[in-house]
Every structure is written in C-alpha cells, then in structure tokens.
Design a protein around this motif. Structure first.
Motif, PDB file in Angstrom:
ATOM      1  N   LYS A  13       0.872  -1.310   0.162  1.00 46.87           N
ATOM      2  CA  LYS A  13      -0.046  -0.045   0.062  1.00 46.87           C
ATOM      3  C   LYS A  13       0.796   1.235  -0.102  1.00 46.87           C
ATOM      4  O   LYS A  13       0.169   2.241  -0.087  1.00 46.87           O
ATOM      5  CB  LYS A  13      -0.895   0.141   1.240  1.00 46.87           C
ATOM      6  CG  LYS A  13      -1.922  -0.941   1.132  1.00 46.87           C
ATOM      7  CD  LYS A  13      -3.202  -1.167   2.146  1.00 46.87           C
ATOM      8  CE  LYS A  13      -3.726   0.184   2.321  1.00 46.87           C
ATOM      9  NZ  LYS A  13      -4.589   0.424   1.164  1.00 46.87           N
ATOM     10  N   ARG A  14       2.178   1.150  -0.043  1.00 42.56           N
ATOM     11  CA  ARG A  14       3.036   2.430   0.078  1.00 42.56           C
ATOM     12  C   ARG A  14       3.212   2.744  -1.386  1.00 42.56           C
ATOM     13  O   ARG A  14       3.000   2.023  -2.562  1.00 42.56           O
ATOM     14  CB  ARG A  14       4.201   1.980   0.816  1.00 42.56           C
ATOM     15  CG  ARG A  14       4.000   1.553   2.265  1.00 42.56           C
ATOM     16  CD  ARG A  14       5.536   1.421   3.010  1.00 42.56           C
ATOM     17  NE  ARG A  14       5.203   0.750   4.174  1.00 42.56           N
ATOM     18  CZ  ARG A  14       6.282   0.103   5.027  1.00 42.56           C
ATOM     19  NH1 ARG A  14       7.639   0.772   4.485  1.00 42.56           N
ATOM     20  NH2 ARG A  14       5.986  -0.194   5.966  1.00 42.56           N
ATOM     21  N   LYS A  15       3.655   4.191  -1.510  1.00 47.75           N
ATOM     22  CA  LYS A  15       3.847   4.662  -2.900  1.00 47.75           C
ATOM     23  C   LYS A  15       5.158   4.085  -3.377  1.00 47.75           C
ATOM     24  O   LYS A  15       5.046   3.714  -4.600  1.00 47.75           O
ATOM     25  CB  LYS A  15       4.085   6.163  -2.515  1.00 47.75           C
ATOM     26  CG  LYS A  15       2.877   6.890  -1.977  1.00 47.75           C
ATOM     27  CD  LYS A  15       3.163   8.337  -1.782  1.00 47.75           C
ATOM     28  CE  LYS A  15       1.849   9.294  -1.545  1.00 47.75           C
ATOM     29  NZ  LYS A  15       1.938  10.760  -1.404  1.00 47.75           N
ATOM     30  N   GLU A  16       6.202   3.846  -2.754  1.00 44.98           N
ATOM     31  CA  GLU A  16       7.533   3.406  -3.543  1.00 44.98           C
ATOM     32  C   GLU A  16       7.510   1.876  -3.298  1.00 44.98           C
ATOM     33  O   GLU A  16       8.164   1.286  -2.606  1.00 44.98           O
ATOM     34  CB  GLU A  16       8.810   3.982  -2.478  1.00 44.98           C
ATOM     35  CG  GLU A  16       8.682   5.462  -2.588  1.00 44.98           C
ATOM     36  CD  GLU A  16       8.903   6.050  -4.121  1.00 44.98           C
ATOM     37  OE1 GLU A  16       9.677   5.209  -4.849  1.00 44.98           O
ATOM     38  OE2 GLU A  16       8.506   7.074  -4.323  1.00 44.98           O
ATOM     39  N   ASN A  17       6.638   1.270  -4.137  1.00 45.28           N
ATOM     40  CA  ASN A  17       6.350  -0.065  -4.038  1.00 45.28           C
ATOM     41  C   ASN A  17       6.631  -0.829  -5.430  1.00 45.28           C
ATOM     42  O   ASN A  17       6.123  -1.919  -5.846  1.00 45.28           O
ATOM     43  CB  ASN A  17       5.066  -0.568  -3.560  1.00 45.28           C
ATOM     44  CG  ASN A  17       3.865  -0.186  -4.304  1.00 45.28           C
ATOM     45  OD1 ASN A  17       4.085   0.454  -5.484  1.00 45.28           O
ATOM     46  ND2 ASN A  17       2.697  -0.181  -4.002  1.00 45.28           N
ATOM     47  N   GLN A  18       7.343  -0.072  -6.441  1.00 47.64           N
ATOM     48  CA  GLN A  18       7.376  -0.585  -7.773  1.00 47.64           C
ATOM     49  C   GLN A  18       8.676  -1.112  -8.111  1.00 47.64           C
ATOM     50  O   GLN A  18       9.578  -0.347  -7.686  1.00 47.64           O
ATOM     51  CB  GLN A  18       6.682   0.408  -8.816  1.00 47.64           C
ATOM     52  CG  GLN A  18       4.979   0.752  -8.611  1.00 47.64           C
ATOM     53  CD  GLN A  18       4.604   1.735  -9.562  1.00 47.64           C
ATOM     54  OE1 GLN A  18       5.090   1.900 -10.555  1.00 47.64           O
ATOM     55  NE2 GLN A  18       3.585   2.577  -9.058  1.00 47.64           N
TER      56      GLN A  18
END
Length: 657
Positions: free
Chosen positions: A351-356
């Motif tokens: 669910k965090r932004k930096e997860n790609q």
C-alpha cells in the motif's frame, strides 16, 4: 458548574454528556462481549474505565472547538436570531449524527476485528464502494440507518424538552464568561495534541483491556496520523553492520554467494542445481485463499468437515503443517509471499507509494522466461493491489469498475466480463467464476507455449460469506463455516476442470492462506492465530510428505524454486524449508505495530516504544509467559526487522540492473 457551562453553553453540556454516555455503553458492552478474555481484577477493570474516561474527554474536547469558537465570537446581541437558530440546530444535529454513526460503526468494527478503530478503518475510507457494499450485504443497513436517524431525532427532541435550546437562545452570557468557559477545553486539546498518544492506553499485558481503555474516534485519528513507522525511529535497534551480518549468516550455505559480501545488502546467487537433477519449468498456479486458518482443517482437529478437498490434497502433496502467516491482512500476506520479507512496521509495502520495481518472486519467474499474471475477483484498485502487482511486472486480470492503472505502469489489464460472472458480492465474483477465468487464460498461455505463473487471490471466505446457492449443504450468508466449505468446494471444481486440460500434467499448484480468519486475542500477538496451511500439489518427481518444520510464509516460494532445481539471483529473505536444520527453523508474525520472532516455542515481540518483550509460548493453550530476555535471541529478531526496513527505505529491495 455555571462557570464551566454557562447558559449559552447548555447545548455543549448536553452534547458532551451524550458522548460520554455512549462511550461508556460501548466500553461496557465490549467488556461483557469479551469478558472471558479480560484481566478481571477489580484494579485493572477500574483502571481500564478510568483511562477510557480520560481518552473520552480528550476526544470530545476536539469536537467542542468549532462550536466553542462560534459561541465565543457570536455577538450577544444576536442570541436567538434566525441565523443563530439555524447554525445551532444544524451543528447539534450533525454532531449527534456523527456520534451515533461512530456508535454503530464501533460495534461492527469490533465484531470483525475485536479492536477499536485502527489503520484498517482509515483505509476503508478510501475504498468506499467495497466497504459500503460489504456492510449492506452483511447487516440490515436500512434498519441500522433508520435506527440511527431515529436516535438522532429522539436526542434532539429530548434536549429540546429539557429546555437546553431555550437556555442557549435566551442566554445573557457575556464575553468574559464565555472566555472563562472556553479556555479549559482549549487547554485539554493542547495537552492531548502535544503529550497524549494512543499507545498510552496500552497499560496492560492483556490486549482486550488495552482496547477497552481506548476511545474509538481518538484511535481512528491516531491511526490516520501514524500509518507508517520507520523502524529506526520507533523500535529497538542494534548497530546496522551487526544486523546485516546476523541476517546474512542465516542465509549462508555452501551454495549461496553474496554478490556484494562487504556491502549492507542481501543480494546473492542461489544454487539449487546438481549433476543429478535437472531444472524443470512447470507452470505454477498459486491460490492465495482469503482467511484460511489452519484450524479449519481436519488435520488440526476440526470436526465440521468443511475442507474435504484440502484435507485430501494434503495427503497427496508437500504439506507444511507448521507454517505461520506474517500478518493479519491480505496485503500483509501479499507482501510476505511476493517479496519474501519479514513484516514491516506500519502499513504494508503493497500500500505504500514506493512499491514498484521491487525484487519479487515474479522476478525469479521472469529470469526463467515465465509470463506473470495477477488474478483478483474484485477491482484490484482496492488496497492498491493493481499498482503493486502491475508495477512489479504482473499482468492484471480483475473485475475492474473503471479505475485505471497508474499510467506509468506498463502492463496489460484483462477484465472479468459480465458474461463470465454467475455470482458476485461486494468483494467480487465467487471463487468458481474466478477459477474459470484462470482456466481460460491458462488455455491461451498454453497455446502460446510460454510457461506461466498465476497469482490468484480469492475472496469468497470473507464477510458477508455469500456464495452461489445449491453448491454446498450450508446456506449462503449464514457464516464463516459455509464460506470456508464453499471455498474448498470451488478448489475441488477447479482442479477437476484443470485435470482435463493438456497443461495440467506440467502445472504445479500452490495453495496457501493470506492470513488467519481471526488474529485477535488477549496477548500482544496471539501466536496460534497466525497458523496457516500451505500445500504444493502436482509437483513432478516428488513424493507426498507432511513437513512439520517451523517456517514462515516467506519461505514457501524459495522452497518451490529449490524443488525446481533453479539457480537464480535473489533479494529474498525466505529459505528452503526442506533443507532447514532444526536450529534454523523460525517464523515471523506481526501486526502494524507489533513485530514478533518465533523460534523454539519462544517469541520475542518488538513494539514502537522500543520495548522487546521475551515470552515462552505454550501451544496447547496459546498462552505467553514473560521470561528473562535472551540477548542473543533478541538481537537475532531485531536484525531481521531492522534489515528489512533498511533495505526498503534505501532501495535495497529494488531489482538490480
């Protein structure tokens, strides 16, 4: 009392009184509801209600501020005017509506999670469609709304008849008296903001007493502010180099080579091949089952016969009997399974932004030439699943409702069309419809002669527990047992259909739960409520075997890769369960605040107050007994969590180019 609540403040007095009465009713109801789980000593119960009252006062103080500002600044000359009456009636009605909405909401949330509002409630504000539909299908919503509105109306009429509105509109209270009455509430707000935290309600070793001591609305806003917890700032740490050294020592064997041995990293080469066994590349279908606790299975004492298919499969598979989930929510299970990482504090990485662009199990499949697909019966927008899986190289197959993927993500998205749906509830299509879609896409992949890895996330074992009628002998919507039995039935039908396909003989099925059906209990972390089953079925050249080694969710796919004799580069924490030595067995458990390390019937629990509590665990009654700290054990636990968080925050989980 007249100085605290002068006549102009009469409605404020009524509103505060109503809030405190409702809060007491909620706390008393929860006490009766879970009385058997509580620490029932008179002192502890008294302290529970005293702390609860103080948090209630802190909570209501925030609600008073807008109205207090109005009362303070509104000129005395206009008391009782039309504008004064409109603002007063509207404000009081809205405030009472919020109180009763929270009142009903707390009961439904407690029934599901046995907790006050937390970060889950915050997340639910984002995904209104699924949540509202789920509530509508699980509860008699028209009756609840009618009851809530009726209570609001009754409250207004009662307050009117008691003369509170009349006192407000005919008041002669001057500015000085209003200022004297206002200042204490601003002081309470300032103290609450600067010095009071929700975790200060955690005064007991009994989780239920702590939850009772909290105020639901206060807990909600505390969760809103603190849904991410950098490990180094909140938890007990050891020197970073020592932490990495400890973790890397756990991963080291004669076949593994760290690519940067002197760097704070765990990126390494895994060697599973040998001169005898050749690497194989079967298709892999992973079924992640919603909320399948181990205690639903016959193997673990269940006598309701609700998992006959899984009970049968376990005797014809690699069956992991002593496996533990890392968390209590689906996204936490996805984090553990795909990233093969111990749980991180705060919200899941999913669910965090930096997860790609992270190194996931999908990357290992990519190294071997596989097509990777994520299947979900609902809209994968929920819980950020599509962004996470799409951003890490998976194609998306879901029941989209119009939400688009992040435009920066390069992946395909296939919709489950209306014609393919026979049954659907708030969370998505039934498991059988989802599996039919999996089979259809597997047929396409087989025709292209490319191996595929499918991550399939089910939803049928979720409240409101509804499913197609006539499939099993338990009526739809009657409870968890029916949902579990339908989930099991759908797996049976899926495997039956898959066996008729040309790709079946070269396809391995992995079945595992995302988390248990319930994680709540009296302890900081209730260990048994993390116990889940895992099965690897149809594995070539592998005899059925029941494996009793203590292991974690994060270990299942590294174990699968080992059975395929794959060599690969890896950023995964997980180990091969089959070759684990007794002294290497361990599991990771946690929630968004507590992080646990389980080994040898001992568990070390870390929390965001820099505490490290060491317990012995009794599996027979699931009890924890506080024992003197084992420093070596403690440092080992800390090292895993410290390294996992450090890698995430410093891009150490990213794919290496």
């Amino acid at each position: 009392m007249n100085k605290i609540f002068p006549s102009r403040f009469a409605l404020l007095k009524a509103y505060i009184s109503l809030f405190l009465i409702l809060s007491f009713i909620i706390r008393l109801s929860f006490l009766i509801w879970n009385f058997s789980e509580l620490d029932k000593s008179g002192f502890t119960i008294g302290k529970t209600f005293l702390i609860g009252f103080l948090f209630d006062v802190a909570t209501i103080s925030f609600f008073t501020i807008p109205y207090l500002i109005y009362l303070l600044l509104f000129p005395k000359h206009f008391y009782g005017s039309i504008i004064d009456k409109i603002i007063t009636y509207f404000s009081f009605s809205l405030g009472v509506l919020i109180l009763f909405f929270s009142f009903f909401g707390e009961f439904t949330f407690w029934e599901e999670f046995q907790r006050r509002y937390n970060f889950i409630a915050v997340d639910y504000l984002i995904y209104t469609y699924e949540v509202v539909e789920n509530i509508n299908e699980s509860y008699p919503l028209p009756i609840l709304i009618s009851a809530m509105l009726a209570l609001v109306l009754i409250s207004i009429v009662l307050v009117y008849k008691l003369g509170y509105f009349g006192k407000v509109f005919t008041s002669e209270t001057n500015f000085t008296s209003k200022l004297i009455a206002t200042i204490p509430w601003f002081i309470i707000v300032a103290i609450s903001t600067l010095f009071i935290t929700n975790k200060q309600a955690d005064f007991s070793n009994n989780r239920y007493n702590n939850e009772l001591a909290k105020a639901g609305i206060y807990s909600f806003f505390a969760a809103f502010r603190n849904n991410e917890l950098p490990y180094n700032e909140f938890y007990k740490i050891i020197p970073k180099e020592a932490a990495y050294k400890s973790v890397k020592a756990s991963m080291l064997d004669s076949k593994n080579t760290f690519i940067n041995p002197n760097k704070n990293a765990i990126y390494r080469t895994i060697v599973n091949s040998d001169s005898i066994s050749k690497a194989i590349k079967p298709n892999v279908i992973f079924i992640c089952i919603e909320s399948l606790s181990a205690n639903f299975l016959k193997e673990f004492g269940n006598t309701n016969n609700i998992t006959p298919t899984i009970d049968s499969l376990e005797n014809n598979s690699l069956f992991f009997k002593n496996l533990f989930a890392t968390g209590t929510r689906t996204v936490r299970g996805m984090e553990a399974i795909t990233l093969s990482i111990p749980p991180t504090a705060g919200r899941s990485i999913v669910k965090r932004k930096e997860n790609q662009g992270l190194f996931t199990i999908g990357e290992v499949f990519k190294q071997k030439g596989y097509e990777r697909n994520f299947f979900y019966g609902g809209d994968g927008y929920f819980d950020n699943m599509n962004t996470f899986f799409g951003g890490n190289g998976f194609n998306i197959v879901d029941r989209g409702r119009g939400f688009l993927l992040d435009k920066s993500i390069s992946t395909t998205r296939t919709n489950i069309e209306d014609a393919e749906v026979t049954f659907e509830n708030a969370w998505g299509v039934c498991d059988m419809d989802l599996y039919n879609k999996v089979i259809k896409e597997a047929d396409k992949a087989h025709d292209s002669s490319k191996p595929f890895f499918d991550f399939v996330m089910t939803t049928s074992n979720h409240k409101p527990y509804t499913y197609p009628t006539g499939k099993i002998d338990i009526p739809s919507g009657t409870g968890r047992n029916g949902a579990v039995k339908y989930t099991d039935y759908a797996i049976a039908q899926f495997i039956k259909k898959a066996k008729q396909k040309p790709w079946f003989h070269n396809t391995v099925f992995v079945i595992m739960s995302d988390h248990c059906a319930s994680s709540a209990g009296r302890w900081e972390l209730d260990v048994k409520n993390y116990h889940i089953p895992a099965i690897i079925f149809n594995l070539p050249n592998q005899q059925p075997k029941k494996i009793d080694k203590l292991a974690s969710q994060i270990d299942v796919f590294p174990t699968l890769f080992a059975t395929f004799n794959w060599d690969y580069t890896s950023n995964l924490f997980g180990q091969n369960i089959l070759t684990m030595l007794p002294n290497e067995e361990r599991a990771f458990i946690g929630n968004y605040r507590k992080l646990g390390y389980l080994k040898d019937k001992k568990v070390l629990i870390l929390d965001e107050q820099k505490n490290a509590n060491f317990y012995s665990w009794n599996p027979s009654d699931n009890s924890l007994k506080l024992v003197p700290t084992d420093k070596k054990f403690e440092n080992k636990a800390i090292s895993f969590y410290e390294v996992a968080d450090d890698l995430y925050r410093n891009n150490g989980l990213k794919i290496k180019e």
